[in-house]
Design an enzyme around this catalytic site. Structure first.
Site, PDB file in Angstrom:
ATOM      1  N   HIS A  35      71.597  76.593  94.312  1.00 38.33           N
ATOM      2  CA  HIS A  35      70.457  75.249  93.895  1.00 38.33           C
ATOM      3  C   HIS A  35      70.015  74.613  95.028  1.00 38.33           C
ATOM      4  O   HIS A  35      70.820  74.602  96.521  1.00 38.33           O
ATOM      5  CB  HIS A  35      70.888  75.193  93.152  1.00 38.33           C
ATOM      6  CG  HIS A  35      72.451  74.029  93.246  1.00 38.33           C
ATOM      7  ND1 HIS A  35      71.815  72.538  94.069  1.00 38.33           N
ATOM      8  CD2 HIS A  35      73.534  74.148  93.220  1.00 38.33           C
ATOM      9  CE1 HIS A  35      73.284  72.153  94.083  1.00 38.33           C
ATOM     10  NE2 HIS A  35      74.353  73.000  93.647  1.00 38.33           N
ATOM     11  N   ALA A  46      73.228  64.068  96.390  1.00 36.22           N
ATOM     12  CA  ALA A  46      74.733  64.309  96.684  1.00 36.22           C
ATOM     13  C   ALA A  46      75.524  65.646  97.922  1.00 36.22           C
ATOM     14  O   ALA A  46      76.347  64.723  98.438  1.00 36.22           O
ATOM     15  CB  ALA A  46      75.404  64.567  95.166  1.00 36.22           C
ATOM     16  N   GLU A  57      79.113  75.195  88.483  1.00 43.13           N
ATOM     17  CA  GLU A  57      80.113  75.075  89.097  1.00 43.13           C
ATOM     18  C   GLU A  57      81.744  74.298  88.603  1.00 43.13           C
ATOM     19  O   GLU A  57      81.591  74.622  87.892  1.00 43.13           O
ATOM     20  CB  GLU A  57      79.398  74.082  89.786  1.00 43.13           C
ATOM     21  CG  GLU A  57      80.347  72.951  90.931  1.00 43.13           C
ATOM     22  CD  GLU A  57      80.444  74.868  92.186  1.00 43.13           C
ATOM     23  OE1 GLU A  57      81.514  75.057  92.480  1.00 43.13           O
ATOM     24  OE2 GLU A  57      79.758  74.310  93.630  1.00 43.13           O
ATOM     25  N   ASP A  97      84.957  72.389  88.763  1.00 44.78           N
ATOM     26  CA  ASP A  97      85.103  70.798  87.748  1.00 44.78           C
ATOM     27  C   ASP A  97      86.145  70.845  88.791  1.00 44.78           C
ATOM     28  O   ASP A  97      87.149  71.351  88.821  1.00 44.78           O
ATOM     29  CB  ASP A  97      85.944  71.356  86.475  1.00 44.78           C
ATOM     30  CG  ASP A  97      85.870  70.059  85.975  1.00 44.78           C
ATOM     31  OD1 ASP A  97      84.959  69.220  86.228  1.00 44.78           O
ATOM     32  OD2 ASP A  97      86.091  69.275  84.956  1.00 44.78           O
TER      33      ASP A  97
END
Length: 205
Positions: A7, A12, A83, A85
């Protein structure tokens, strides 16, 4: 062809924070990257996305560019491409974890950070997803928009190597990987390809 797309950038990501199940949107750079990908990538017969916003938004931009193509598909959301964890580490700098824990995480695929998920678990779900897409990808271009850890897991699947090899790879924002699934075994053709975003892969260049 199985085309794996990370992506576009989020705030962040730009700050170098661990970003797992937290769900921030793309920033302006990420939106520009998604548009560049849409202009450069081939029209896909299927577009699959992680359920997280940053991946879905990138995939939606790709799908919007592809809707004029005869065989273009809408975005399919598959939670197996979400993604890793990171648990208590999500949204925090990597320096939060002590050196001993980092060493164990990088050498033991079954290590689970507090409240999180092991690399082995990520690789298991991604291998399953790759196997299900392999036949369609052998007949046409299948684009998957996902994240660092699942894409690395798909690459380890293609190479037939151990899960821990993913820690020895670097994948930039909006980078592209390509896996040929038409032969007797998957064949990695490209990894961390930034050309679609930097413009050098466009037809007019």
């Amino acid at each position: 062809m199985l085309i794996l797309v990370r992506h576009g950038q989020t705030d962040a990501n730009a700050r170098g924070l661990l970003l797992g199940r937290a769900d921030p949107p793309l920033n302006e750079t990420g939106l520009r990257q998604a548009r560049a990908l849409a202009a450069a990538l081939p029209r896909a017969t299927r577009i699959v996305s992680s359920p997280l916003t940053r991946a879905r938004h990138t995939a939606a931009v790709l799908a919007g560019a592809a809707r004029g193509a005869t065989e273009a598909a809408d975005v399919e959301v598959d939670p197996r491409w979400i993604e890793m964890d990171y648990g208590d580490l999500d949204g925090r700098p990597a320096t939060t974890l002590d050196e001993g824990s980092w060493h164990r995480w990088r050498h033991d695929p079954d290590f689970v950070p507090a409240g999180g998920e092991s690399l082995a678990a990520v690789c298991s779900r991604v291998r399953e997803a790759c196997l299900e897409l392999a036949d369609d990808a052998a007949r046409g271009d299948v684009v998957v928009v996902s994240h660092v850890s699942p894409i690395k897991a798909a690459v380890t699947w293609a190479l037939g190597v151990g899960d821990e090899v993913g820690w020895r790879m670097f994948l930039g924002d909006a980078a592209v990987c390509r896996i040929d699934t038409s032969g007797p075994a998957p064949l990695l053709l490209a990894f961390n390809d930034a050309r679609p975003v930097d413009g050098s892969d466009r037809p007019d260049r």
